[in-house]
Motif scaffolding. Sequence first.
Motif, mmCIF file in Angstrom:
data_model
loop_
_atom_site.group_PDB
_atom_site.id
_atom_site.type_symbol
_atom_site.label_atom_id
_atom_site.label_comp_id
_atom_site.label_asym_id
_atom_site.label_seq_id
_atom_site.Cartn_x
_atom_site.Cartn_y
_atom_site.Cartn_z
ATOM 1 N N TYR A 141 36.111 33.170 -2.238
ATOM 2 C CA TYR A 141 36.825 32.647 -1.071
ATOM 3 C C TYR A 141 37.653 33.734 -0.382
ATOM 4 N N ARG B 5 40.203 33.844 3.151
ATOM 5 C CA ARG B 5 40.231 32.464 3.630
ATOM 6 C C ARG B 5 41.547 31.797 3.238
ATOM 7 N N ARG C 202 39.036 28.167 4.696
ATOM 8 C CA ARG C 202 38.728 28.463 6.101
ATOM 9 C C ARG C 202 39.077 29.925 6.383
ATOM 10 N N THR C 203 38.112 30.680 6.906
ATOM 11 C CA THR C 203 38.338 32.097 7.147
ATOM 12 C C THR C 203 39.429 32.335 8.189
ATOM 13 N N ASP D 11 34.781 36.191 13.035
ATOM 14 C CA ASP D 11 33.345 36.444 12.838
ATOM 15 C C ASP D 11 32.930 36.522 11.371
ATOM 16 N N LEU E 146 31.522 34.836 8.281
ATOM 17 C CA LEU E 146 30.728 33.637 8.029
ATOM 18 C C LEU E 146 30.416 33.479 6.552
ATOM 19 N N PRO E 147 30.258 32.223 6.068
ATOM 20 C CA PRO E 147 30.444 30.988 6.818
ATOM 21 C C PRO E 147 31.925 30.731 7.097
ATOM 22 N N THR E 148 32.190 29.987 8.153
ATOM 23 C CA THR E 148 33.575 29.722 8.542
ATOM 24 C C THR E 148 34.305 28.918 7.476
ATOM 25 N N TYR E 149 33.612 27.922 6.896
ATOM 26 C CA TYR E 149 34.210 27.052 5.879
ATOM 27 C C TYR E 149 33.465 27.176 4.562
ATOM 28 N N LEU E 150 34.212 27.172 3.475
ATOM 29 C CA LEU E 150 33.647 27.116 2.124
ATOM 30 C C LEU E 150 34.418 26.067 1.328
#
Length: 307
Positions: free
Chosen positions: A156, A159, A177-178, A182, A184-188
Amino acid sequence: MIYNLLVNTLGNPKYENKDSHKRTTLDFNCPKCTEDNYGVPNNKYKLAVLLTTNKKVCKCWSCGYSSSIKWMLKVYGNEYDYQTYCDYHCENLEIEEPTKKYFIPRLPREFVLFSDLKPNNSEIHKLAYDYIINDRKIDKYLVKKLNIGCCFDGWYKNRIIIPSYDENNNLTTFIGRTFIKDLLPTYLAPVLEKDSFIFNESNINYNHPIYFVEGALDMTSLFINTIPLLGKGLFHNILKKILKYNTPVFIILDEGTDKESDKIFYEFELFGITNVTKIMVDYKDLNKMKQDFGQFYIVKNVLEYKK
């Protein structure tokens, strides 16, 4: 295929001549009403069948019978149609429950509490701090209440972490959330069955109106008995709670999600939950609205909409 299985079990729907196989909602004769009427259909077509959600459901507006399509086929259909439905959906009724991934996750070992950030000594800590406080404008009190933190290494990495706890304050999941553009992915997030938890349940009072929003950051923008759906769909654990407490519901989804909010609204109706209000946000999302206009603007407009 589902349409054909329904016709085999229930007969033709009310509007069988209007491209029934393309419709998302169908009205059939209720099998429970037919059963209670000694096997004779009453031709009232009160069984509403919703085909557009992950949890395909049906409800009779006459006798109150409600069920998933799968259970309805199991009870009232023939074995071949039931098995066809299970195979088509890669489901098996008997083994479905044990295979669900119900387990308690842990926060990442790299998790750093917001209070432990050092924005004056570390550039990456400063980026995380600025993202939470200056960009997303999450109040420091709320950051502490929600136990928000960050990860700077590991899976993570870079983020912010927003945890969720159940009514007993046990961790159920978290959203990463990053804060780096840019990346990616924006959410994990941990891979869990979404009906195994209710996000932010530790802060929910089911005796007061509940506000459903789309994401965790939307929740931080309207933190008044708010549950983020983490998407645009309902799950049975949420429906059960609303039914149990007869809780008034407000649905607040992002701009351009009219169809999704209609689906949620109708699924509430299928389960007999009628105290539901849709509040349409004429903006990208709640958090963007908060960034541009401030917290008071959101609360003021929601309260005025309710009136």
